[in-house]
Design an enzyme around this catalytic site. Structure first.
Site, PDB file in Angstrom:
ATOM      1  N   CYS A  85       0.829  -1.208   0.000  1.00 41.79           N
ATOM      2  CA  CYS A  85       0.000   0.000   0.000  1.00 41.79           C
ATOM      3  C   CYS A  85       0.870   1.267   0.000  1.00 41.79           C
ATOM      4  CB  CYS A  85      -1.005  -0.034   1.142  1.00 41.79           C
ATOM      5  SG  CYS A  85      -2.383   1.108   0.909  1.00 41.79           S
ATOM      6  N   ILE A 141      -7.361  -0.856   1.546  1.00 37.48           N
ATOM      7  CA  ILE A 141      -7.721   0.245   2.441  1.00 37.48           C
ATOM      8  C   ILE A 141      -7.105   1.530   1.900  1.00 37.48           C
ATOM      9  CG2 ILE A 141      -7.569   1.172   4.786  1.00 37.48           C
ATOM     10  CD1 ILE A 141      -7.224  -1.737   5.758  1.00 37.48           C
ATOM     11  N   ARG A 142      -7.935   2.446   1.432  1.00 39.51           N
ATOM     12  CA  ARG A 142      -7.454   3.699   0.819  1.00 39.51           C
ATOM     13  C   ARG A 142      -6.303   3.382  -0.136  1.00 39.51           C
ATOM     14  NH1 ARG A 142      -5.521   7.828   4.504  1.00 39.51           N
ATOM     15  NH2 ARG A 142      -5.893   9.255   2.798  1.00 39.51           N
ATOM     16  N   HIS A 177      -3.293  -5.327   1.491  1.00 44.31           N
ATOM     17  CA  HIS A 177      -2.642  -5.572   2.787  1.00 44.31           C
ATOM     18  C   HIS A 177      -2.674  -7.053   3.167  1.00 44.31           C
ATOM     19  CE1 HIS A 177      -2.273  -1.347   4.227  1.00 44.31           C
ATOM     20  NE2 HIS A 177      -3.285  -1.148   3.408  1.00 44.31           N
ATOM     21  N   GLU A 179      -0.899  -8.490   5.284  1.00 45.35           N
ATOM     22  CA  GLU A 179      -0.633  -8.603   6.718  1.00 45.35           C
ATOM     23  C   GLU A 179      -1.904  -8.514   7.561  1.00 45.35           C
ATOM     24  OE1 GLU A 179      -0.620  -4.148   6.019  1.00 45.35           O
ATOM     25  OE2 GLU A 179      -0.112  -5.955   4.876  1.00 45.35           O
TER      26      GLU A 179
END
Length: 194
Positions: A85, A141-142, A177, A179
């Site tokens: 990201c 996410i974004r 992501h 993780e």
């Protein structure tokens, strides 16, 4: 440190650091929290986590890490890097909007926060054909959008026809992501690259 894998570090100045450290431990690695050039010198692989790319870029500069990362990454046998990201943004050679202090190492063109705001975050099952993965739970996410990969950069996965995972020599980026899931397959792949 694990005898099975090389030494892996996570850039520990901002972002989803703890999640990556936990994922690496689940893979059998005793990771290094990289906060300065001395920590960086101890690792063969580095994860630049998701977070806020402008903040991470400024802090890398402040702590004298940016130049050291660039120097070591230009020698593929010395340092392998994975950016998730915000980390993907910082590795890109071309950033289309609000350019942070970047490492400019990877031949990709990227647009920050291109999927929208926090409320527009989503999860989807992603196919990664070159890794023989049909169902990776990708969390966006974004997320930035990779507009194109060029020269030696190779697209490993796409979402809606756009690259979301790209590899170039000793560099790997994901706009999602890994993780934040219980699926360790991409972390294990990074360990194999290192």
């Amino acid at each position: 440190m694990s005898t099975k894998f090389p030494s892996i570090g996570v850039l520990d100045i901002q972002g989803s650091v703890e999640e990556h450290l936990t994922a690496l431990r689940r893979c059998g690695v005793n990771p290094v929290s990289v906060k300065n050039a001395e920590d960086l010198a101890r690792v063969d692989g580095l994860i630049i986590p998701g977070g806020e790319s402008t903040t991470i870029g400024k802090l890398m500069k402040k702590y004298g890490l940016g130049g050291e990362i660039i120097k070591r990454a230009r020698h593929p046998h010395i340092l392998t890097i994975w950016g998730t990201c915000a980390g993907a943004i910082l590795l890109a050679k071309k950033i289309l909007n609000q350019r942070p202090d970047s490492l400019s190492l990877m031949n990709v063109e990227i647009s920050r926060n291109a999927y929208g705001r926090q409320l527009d975050s989503f999860e989807t099952l992603l196919a990664i054909p070159s890794l023989e993965i049909k169902d990776f739970p990708a969390v966006f996410i974004r997320a930035p959008r990779i507009k194109r990969a060029f020269k030696k950069a190779k697209v490993l996965a796409e979402y809606n026809g756009e690259p979301v995972m790209v590899e170039e020599e000793n560099l790997l980026i994901t706009t999602f992501h890994p993780e934040l899931t219980d699926d360790m397959r991409i972390h294990k792949y990074f360990l194999e690259l290192t």
